[in-house]
Design an enzyme around this catalytic site. Sequence first.
Site, PDB file in Angstrom:
ATOM      1  N   GLU A 128       0.678  -1.130  -0.380  1.00 22.01           N
ATOM      2  CA  GLU A 128      -0.021   0.209  -0.020  1.00 22.01           C
ATOM      3  C   GLU A 128       0.998   1.367  -0.559  1.00 22.01           C
ATOM      4  OE1 GLU A 128      -2.962  -0.568  -1.033  1.00 22.01           O
ATOM      5  OE2 GLU A 128      -4.196  -0.151   0.515  1.00 22.01           O
ATOM      6  N   THR A 180      -5.303   8.492  -5.846  1.00 21.42           N
ATOM      7  CA  THR A 180      -5.638   8.770  -4.699  1.00 21.42           C
ATOM      8  C   THR A 180      -5.241   9.881  -3.934  1.00 21.42           C
ATOM      9  OG1 THR A 180      -5.394   6.232  -4.220  1.00 21.42           O
ATOM     10  CG2 THR A 180      -5.056   7.331  -2.645  1.00 21.42           C
TER      11      THR A 180
HETATM   12  P1  ADP Z   1      -7.212   1.155  -5.855  1.00 22.42           P
HETATM   13  O1  ADP Z   1      -8.410   1.738  -4.298  1.00 22.42           O
HETATM   14  O2  ADP Z   1      -8.481   0.267  -6.714  1.00 22.42           O
HETATM   15  O3  ADP Z   1      -6.235  -0.047  -5.130  1.00 22.42           O
HETATM   16  P2  ADP Z   1      -4.741   2.821  -5.979  1.00 22.42           P
HETATM   17  O4  ADP Z   1      -4.950   3.826  -6.331  1.00 22.42           O
HETATM   18  O5  ADP Z   1      -4.922   2.753  -4.171  1.00 22.42           O
HETATM   19  O6  ADP Z   1      -6.596   1.627  -6.309  1.00 22.42           O
HETATM   20  O7  ADP Z   1      -3.809   2.055  -6.213  1.00 22.42           O
HETATM   21  C1  ADP Z   1      -3.512   1.458  -7.551  1.00 22.42           C
HETATM   22  C2  ADP Z   1      -1.811   2.583  -7.561  1.00 22.42           C
HETATM   23  O8  ADP Z   1      -1.147   0.920  -7.781  1.00 22.42           O
HETATM   24  C3  ADP Z   1      -1.989   2.478  -9.570  1.00 22.42           C
HETATM   25  O9  ADP Z   1      -1.595   3.326  -9.912  1.00 22.42           O
HETATM   26  C4  ADP Z   1      -1.055   0.900  -9.949  1.00 22.42           C
HETATM   27  O10 ADP Z   1      -0.566   1.472 -11.389  1.00 22.42           O
HETATM   28  C5  ADP Z   1      -0.833   0.417  -8.610  1.00 22.42           C
HETATM   29  N1  ADP Z   1       0.099  -0.569  -8.895  1.00 22.42           N
HETATM   30  C6  ADP Z   1       1.156  -1.621  -8.689  1.00 22.42           C
HETATM   31  N2  ADP Z   1       1.037  -2.239  -8.452  1.00 22.42           N
HETATM   32  C7  ADP Z   1      -0.349  -2.827  -9.182  1.00 22.42           C
HETATM   33  C8  ADP Z   1      -1.129  -4.544  -8.943  1.00 22.42           C
HETATM   34  N3  ADP Z   1       0.090  -4.897  -8.457  1.00 22.42           N
HETATM   35  N4  ADP Z   1      -2.472  -4.310  -8.644  1.00 22.42           N
HETATM   36  C9  ADP Z   1      -2.847  -3.075  -8.568  1.00 22.42           C
HETATM   37  N5  ADP Z   1      -2.743  -1.733  -8.511  1.00 22.42           N
HETATM   38  C10 ADP Z   1      -0.703  -1.917  -8.743  1.00 22.42           C
END
Ligand code: ADP
Length: 308
Positions: A128, A180
Amino acid sequence: MSKIKVFAPGTVANLVCGFDILGLALNEPSDIMEVSLLDEPKVIIHNRDEYNLPTDPEKNVAGVVFLSIMEKIGGNTGFEVTIEKHIKPGSGIGSSAASAAGAAVAANHLLGNIFSTDEVIQFAMNGEKLASGVKHADNIAPCILGGVSLIRSIHPLDVTSIPCPELFVTVIHPQIEVRTSDARQILRQQVQLKDAIRQWGNIAGLVAGFCKNDLDLIGRSLEDVIIEPVRSILIPGFDEVKANCKAAGALGGGISGSGPSIFMLSRDEAAAKKVEAEMKKVYDKIGIAYHTYVTTVNKNGVRIEALK
Ligand code: ADP
């Protein structure tokens, strides 16, 4: 067991009034990961979806979690993972948390469950940190534990599960981008005492409602006077969706995580489907594409199946 299949559920963080401290796991959607051990200290990532997420372990949340576990255990152990993403990245329903939590639970399983649940949550929080810049557990904890989680503190980690009634959850993901980091940056840093009092009344009411299976109390407590008034301006149609869904019988709801998804809780499937129709109507009118889910609360969290 050398190879396992992992199902990591989507999650709704905040639950309206519980910014950064409450979250709930969904039965749908769920990411699928296949994970195996390597006998050399490296991480190999394959993607089996259309999202083109990084395969560099330092840039993929699952990779970061595996690396943090390898650093802890030392030696020649590594991990190979194939990620099949069903939770769209950036949707606000815990896409990054599913990869992070799935990786942490899978690694611990393959290593013979050498880490406690709190340690697994802590490894997953490293993912995270990569995705959003801050360590938070309001998606990670429910993804791992299932049901509703309360994160009383992350330093030190103090997480507990709350009993959860049989609720239906409707989610709409309008296909717009809310970063985010933007959703965090626009928040006010100061809170008025009268707002704080109303908010902690709501949080306590929501937790009591879950514990006592009091759906009306849950509905009354799904109110956020601090975050939602600021954040909702990033989501077109938000106020209309909320008002129409409540009029259609939803207990209540709001922004899922930092958005743009919106979720609503309902007492039965018929109400949850009516709510879905109301949500769709608003975005059809505005002309924004969307994806919806009508699902229930996932009580078990990350699930593991043996592959060979
Ligand atoms: P969500 O709340 O849908 O998880 P976030 O903005 O917290 O969305 O996370 C998505 C971000 O994390 C994107 O920028 C994405 O490219 C990055 N990311 C890296 N690895 C992963 C992964 N394995 N799964 C999802 N997002 C990823």
